[in-house]
Design a protein around this motif. Structure first.
Motif, mmCIF file in Angstrom:
data_model
loop_
_atom_site.group_PDB
_atom_site.id
_atom_site.type_symbol
_atom_site.label_atom_id
_atom_site.label_comp_id
_atom_site.label_asym_id
_atom_site.label_seq_id
_atom_site.Cartn_x
_atom_site.Cartn_y
_atom_site.Cartn_z
ATOM 1 N N THR A 173 -2.434 -3.503 -17.024
ATOM 2 C CA THR A 173 -3.022 -1.599 -16.761
ATOM 3 C C THR A 173 -2.616 -0.593 -16.413
ATOM 4 O O THR A 173 -2.127 0.564 -17.047
ATOM 5 N N ASP A 174 -2.457 -1.288 -15.370
ATOM 6 C CA ASP A 174 -1.549 0.144 -14.570
ATOM 7 C C ASP A 174 -0.584 0.327 -14.511
ATOM 8 O O ASP A 174 0.078 1.422 -14.060
ATOM 9 N N GLY A 175 0.500 -0.709 -14.958
ATOM 10 C CA GLY A 175 1.688 -0.524 -15.034
ATOM 11 C C GLY A 175 3.125 -0.881 -13.246
ATOM 12 O O GLY A 175 4.331 -0.317 -13.317
ATOM 13 N N VAL A 192 7.193 -1.994 -9.327
ATOM 14 C CA VAL A 192 7.101 -1.482 -10.493
ATOM 15 C C VAL A 192 8.000 -2.814 -11.326
ATOM 16 O O VAL A 192 9.089 -3.340 -11.075
ATOM 17 N N PRO A 193 7.517 -3.224 -12.612
ATOM 18 C CA PRO A 193 8.626 -4.009 -13.251
ATOM 19 C C PRO A 193 10.127 -3.428 -13.578
ATOM 20 O O PRO A 193 9.811 -2.646 -14.232
ATOM 21 N N LEU A 194 10.884 -4.354 -14.015
ATOM 22 C CA LEU A 194 11.981 -3.698 -14.335
ATOM 23 C C LEU A 194 11.765 -4.479 -16.367
ATOM 24 O O LEU A 194 12.300 -6.001 -16.374
ATOM 25 N N VAL A 202 10.400 -8.573 -19.108
ATOM 26 C CA VAL A 202 10.379 -7.461 -18.015
ATOM 27 C C VAL A 202 11.373 -8.711 -17.306
ATOM 28 O O VAL A 202 11.010 -10.132 -17.108
ATOM 29 N N VAL A 203 12.845 -8.335 -16.625
ATOM 30 C CA VAL A 203 13.612 -8.985 -16.481
ATOM 31 C C VAL A 203 13.338 -9.198 -15.106
ATOM 32 O O VAL A 203 14.412 -10.014 -13.930
ATOM 33 N N GLY A 204 12.465 -8.569 -14.408
ATOM 34 C CA GLY A 204 12.879 -8.225 -13.039
ATOM 35 C C GLY A 204 11.883 -7.404 -11.735
ATOM 36 O O GLY A 204 10.800 -6.649 -13.203
ATOM 37 N N SER A 205 11.962 -6.996 -10.879
ATOM 38 C CA SER A 205 10.746 -5.822 -10.543
ATOM 39 C C SER A 205 11.945 -5.216 -9.155
ATOM 40 O O SER A 205 12.619 -5.398 -9.014
#
Length: 242
Positions: A173-175, A192-194, A202-205
């Motif tokens: 929800t927040d991201g 944050v997600p990448l 999502v492949v990383g952060s």
């Protein structure tokens, strides 16, 4: 032939940051593979530069793998784009900044810009981590399919998955993710997600980590915005081939 190749690669994968070198009989005992087979496999890898042998007869990773690693690193995370962006964020935030990618059911740190503070969070390039503790891990796992999350829970023997799932719902929800003293004592993290180039996975952060007293309160919104801005620069290239 493919079975033999698979067996050989399984032996090669035993060389990790935690166990960077092996003797033949030691690796044979660890894997249950006959020592003569282990000897032939390791000798073949060494003859082709993938391993090297020291004077005591122990094997470690060779320069050929280092060379291939540089190719892979440039493919997944082009340094000319990623490193300047991380350096700028580390300088602006004063904290350690690092990029991690999903690899199977674990994460791996691929890029770092260190904080200039004496008291700082420490993580190494190539370091693997479970996807269960720390903002960098949770920003990845929260967005993974149900089956992968379940696999991670089983692998790490997590019982109270309801609480974890509730936390992941909030992250989605927040991201972004914020943790305190999960991955290490006295350390807080923001991440944050990448996303992949097609925005489907999502492949990383991308994460900031440092002492809890510096990543708290009014600092959090400012650092989250800085993370999002840096993500705009790095996400198109790190997600390109994933």
């Amino acid at each position: 032939m493919l079975k033999s190749l698979d067996s050989a690669l399984t032996l090669l994968m035993r060389f990790t940051a935690q166990q960077p070198s092996w003797g033949v009989r030691e690796l044979a005992k660890e894997t249950g593979v006959h020592h003569a087979v282990v000897h032939r496999v390791l000798a073949t890898f060494a003859a082709n530069g993938f391993l090297m042998q020291d004077s005591a007869g122990r094997y470690s990773l060779g320069l050929r793998l280092f060379e291939l690693g540089q190719v892979a690193h440039h493919t997944f995370s082009p340094a000319e784009v990623v490193q300047p962006a991380l350096d700028q964020l580390a300088q602006a935030s004063g904290e350690t900044v690092f990029l991690s990618l999903l690899d199977g059911d674990e994460g791996i740190c691929t890029d770092i810009a260190q904080s200039q503070h004496q008291l700082r969070f420490s993580i190494e390039l190539g370091q693997r981590f479970a996807l269960v503790a720390g903002a960098h891990a949770k920003a990845i796992l929260a967005f993974q399919p149900d089956d992968l999350r379940s696999t991670v829970y089983r692998k790490n023997k997590l019982a109270d998955t309801a609480a974890i799932e509730a936390r992941f719902e909030q992250i989605r929800t927040d991201g972004w993710s914020h943790t305190r003293e999960e991955a290490a004592a006295t350390v807080a993290g923001l991440a944050v997600p990448l996303w992949s180039r097609d925005r489907r996975r999502v492949v990383g952060s991308l994460a900031i980590a440092g002492p809890v007293q510096r990543i708290d309160g009014e600092a959090v919104p400012r650092l989250i915005e800085a993370l999002k801005k840096t993500r705009e620069a790095v996400e198109p290239v790190v997600g390109m081939t994933r």
